[in-house]
Design an enzyme around this catalytic site. Structure first.
Site, PDB file in Angstrom:
ATOM      1  N   CYS A  74       0.851  -1.183   0.000  1.00 32.73           N
ATOM      2  CA  CYS A  74       0.000   0.000   0.000  1.00 32.73           C
ATOM      3  C   CYS A  74       0.887   1.233   0.000  1.00 32.73           C
ATOM      4  O   CYS A  74       2.098   1.138  -0.159  1.00 32.73           O
ATOM      5  CB  CYS A  74      -0.963   0.001   1.178  1.00 32.73           C
TER       6      CYS A  74
ATOM      7  N   HIS B  70      17.468  -8.578 -23.278  1.00 32.43           N
ATOM      8  CA  HIS B  70      16.995  -9.216 -24.503  1.00 32.43           C
ATOM      9  C   HIS B  70      16.307  -8.163 -25.352  1.00 32.43           C
ATOM     10  O   HIS B  70      16.012  -7.055 -24.888  1.00 32.43           O
ATOM     11  CB  HIS B  70      16.041 -10.363 -24.187  1.00 32.43           C
TER      12      HIS B  70
END
Length: 686
Positions: free
Chosen positions: A412, A605
């Protein structure tokens, strides 16, 4: 990609304000214990305290010399320095914290008054500027001179910041503090302070409560408390009365699930101080915000009339915390303000509940689901209420499971309110399902790291949690007491921890991994590889074809993130697996989404658009024993990835398993030959 598309509208001005407010309160919240300690010492030992002690309270003389005491030095030096250090550390780890604290000292001495706002400026400024300075000579320092350069650069820049704080920042902040104090005094003298509830109560429901309370009111309140011995500002937002009145109205006049859950919610809100628990009840009927506004205005007016206040912040906003920090002469006024605020909120909310039509008080998620079912399509209103793409996010819109669920976090805004309650509910449900070893914790969004399997947030906070936990499965909830998402999480835990269940869980909660061969990560690899059959393409290629000995480097030469990406990409290029364009795409991917995975591992990647640059599947592994900075995270292992048709996923699954096992990671760190690395991944994959 679908979740990214729907998520864009949620990057609103409110979200940006939330982020800024969270950053401000993030400097205060970790130090609340110090504020409470100061408040206790003040209430007990000052001249008008419960147990006056001159040497501790700082009044009178001892041996002809004025008593300094604890109260003054703590508020003048200790608390601002803690805030400055915390702010600098938030930006640039311990090094930034130290420089931020040095700069804060200059503001403190220059102003001669408690410099909380000055500390909230100098702390982050010190961390940010130190980070920028370090980047100038990053990778350019000769070996053996790192400590010399780092220590002297921090010392020199810290000294300059202290001078800047003394001569430049302190006069500005002093002027601002004086103006803000005068404005508050103007509101009090003219009876206008209760009107602030018109802004505070709606802002709380929009999860700006911690930003308002700890980012604005606490610094101003501390200054007022030092001068007057107490401050009304500490109770403008923290008064538990308005929320209690609203929940009591639901208890008597609500319907369905809301009526049934309201009594328990009232206890948690009033005694536990978790105000966030009543926000969903307001969101179900927005008109009820008038009840909390009326209650808030009544409470503030009562405090102003009785000249009552607290000596220090009440955090969390429990009645116990409020009473513990109440000034000795203010108990009647403070208690009366809470009682009257609850009464007025109850009366107004009750009238609204009784006079407005509403078919059923089910939780917000069910209500919006029924609305969409009747409408026959997704609703923009529902996206606002339940979070854009909440269903997708709740079922793995961000990450994909790489194995059994072992680590769940409920996050939170501040990490000490609704998250603690949510974590408790989740923990009990998961234990009841027979999985006591699954760790369920709570944290603030600002402190989240990408090390969790499942992340649970309120629907209004999900988009802020995703960037820091991109490989986790995300669930959005709207009701902290009885969200149906909790049952889904229990089922996910059961599926992933049952033999043969991981693949199903991964497919159900994030099937997109198999559709993105270029954009694979260990998390995606674990799911896709688990779904593949033993005789599939991945197994047929074998480890040796995807990860070859020449693609393993035990001591990388790169010293920066971008250089490491280049090094990993060059190994793929040398294997003939990609062309030059793919390395460029690896950098593009890193700029949009970090490929840092935790456990000292990064997996750069290419983007999905770079698949045309791939000639065959390949993986490269580089170890950096000394570690390199990867967007503020330490990385010791860089795995370059390029894949076609999921051929590489089985080796990535092995890598994922290695990096979720501390013993295996230790073996990888101690490996002395490339063959040991290949053998380690091969054994895990077997």
């Amino acid at each position: 990609m679908a979740t990214e598309t729907v998520a864009k509208p949620r990057t609103s001005a409110r979200v940006h304000v939330q982020k800024f407010g969270t950053f401000l309160s993030g400097m205060i919240m970790p130090n609340i214990g110090a504020f409470i300690a100061w408040g206790i010492i003040t209430a007990l030992f000052i001249e008008k305290g419960w147990l006056p002690v001159p040497q501790l309270g700082g009044f009178g003389e001892t041996g002809g010399k004025p008593n300094i005491g604890l109260v003054g030095p703590m508020i003048t030096y200790l608390l601002p320095l803690l805030i400055g250090y915390t702010g600098g550390k938030m930006v640039y780890d311990v090094r930034g914290g130290v420089v931020g604290a040095i700069g804060t000292m200059g503001v403190i001495v220059g102003a001669g008054i408690p410099m909380f706002i000055g500390a909230m400026i100098m702390g982050p400024l010190g961390g940010w500027t130190m980070k920028k300075i370090d980047s100038i000579w990053d990778g350019k320092i000769r070996p053996g001179f790192e400590m010399l350069v780092n220590n002297f650069s921090a010392g020199i820049w810290g000294a300059l910041l202290a001078l800047l704080g003394f001569y430049g920042i302190s006069p500005l902040v002093t002027a601002f503090s004086t103006a803000a104090g005068n404005f508050v005094q103007f509101l009090v003298q003219n009876g206008l302070l209760p009107l602030t509830s018109i802004f505070i109560e709606p802002a709380k429901v929009l999860f700006l409560n911690n930003a308002i309370n700890h980012g604005v009111l606490t610094p101003l309140g501390v200054q007022q408390s030092l001068e007057q011995g107490k401050s009304i500002l500490f109770l403008l937002e923290a008064n538990p009365g308005p929320g209690l009145g609203l929940l009591l109205a639901y208890t008597f006049f609500g319907r369905g699930a809301a009526k049934a859950s309201a009594p328990g919610a009232a206890l948690i809100q009033f005694l536990g101080g978790i105000h966030e628990i009543y926000f969903p009840y307001v969101l179900m009927r927005p008109l009820l915000i008038l009840g909390t506004i009326a209650g808030g205005m009544t409470g503030i007016a009562t405090l102003a009339i009785t000249n009552s206040g607290l000596v220090a912040p009440a955090a969390p906003g429990s009645i116990f915390a409020v009473l513990a920090q109440t000034s000795r002469d203010s108990y009647f006024g403070v208690i009366l303000s809470v009682v009257l605020a609850a009464t007025v909120s109850f009366l107004v909310s009750s009238v609204i509940l009784r006079t407005t039509k509403h078919s059923d008080e089910a939780d917000l998620g069910d209500a919006t689901a029924r609305m969409e079912a009747m409408k026959g399509k997704k609703s923009s209103v529902a996206s606002t209420l339940t979070g854009a793409g909440a269903a997708a996010a709740g079922r793995g819109g961000v990450g994909v499971l790489a194995g059994p669920v072992r680590n769940v976090v409920f996050a939170c805004d501040a990490g000490m309110g609704s998250s603690a309650m949510g974590a408790s509910v989740l923990r009990n449900k998961i234990k009841a399902a027979g999985f006591p070893d699954v760790k369920v914790t709570n944290a603030s969004i600002a402190n989240l790291t990408d090390t969790y399997d499942v992340v649970v947030t309120h629907q209004d906070l999900t988009e802020r949690a995703k960037p820091a936990t991109s490989s986790a499965v995300h669930y959005s909830v709207d009701n902290f007491m009885s969200s149906p998402r909790y049952d889904e999480i229990v089922e996910l835990v059961r599926d992933s921890n049952t033999e043969g269940g991981t693949a199903d869980a991964g497919t159900t909660h994030g099937a997109h991994a198999a559709d993105a061969p270029v954009d694979a990560t260990p998390a995606a690899a674990g799911t896709a590889a688990g779904a593949a059959t033993a005789g599939g393409t991945a197994a047929a290629n074998g480890t040796s074809e995807i990860l070859a000995r020449e693609s393993v480097v035990l001591t990388g030469s790169a010293t920066t993130r971008d250089a490491a990406i280049d090094e990993a990409g060059r190994l793929l290029l040398a294997r003939g697996a990609v062309d030059e364009g793919y390395i460029t795409a690896m950098h593009e991917r890193e700029e949009s989404v970090s490929t840092y995975m935790g456990s000292f591992l990064a997996i750069p990647h290419g983007t999905n658009a770079a698949k045309d640059h791939i000639r065959k599947s390949a993986v490269s592994v580089i170890r950096y024993p000394e570690g390199i900075d990867w967007n503020g995270k330490e990385v010791k292992f860089v795995v370059g990835v390029a894949g076609i048709n999921n051929e590489h996923l089985h080796i990535l699954s092995s890598i994922a398993k290695v990096f979720t096992n501390k013993e295996q990671v230790a073996r990888l760190e101690a490996a002395t030959s490339e063959d040991e690395v290949l053998e380690l991944f091969g054994k895990v994959n077997a």
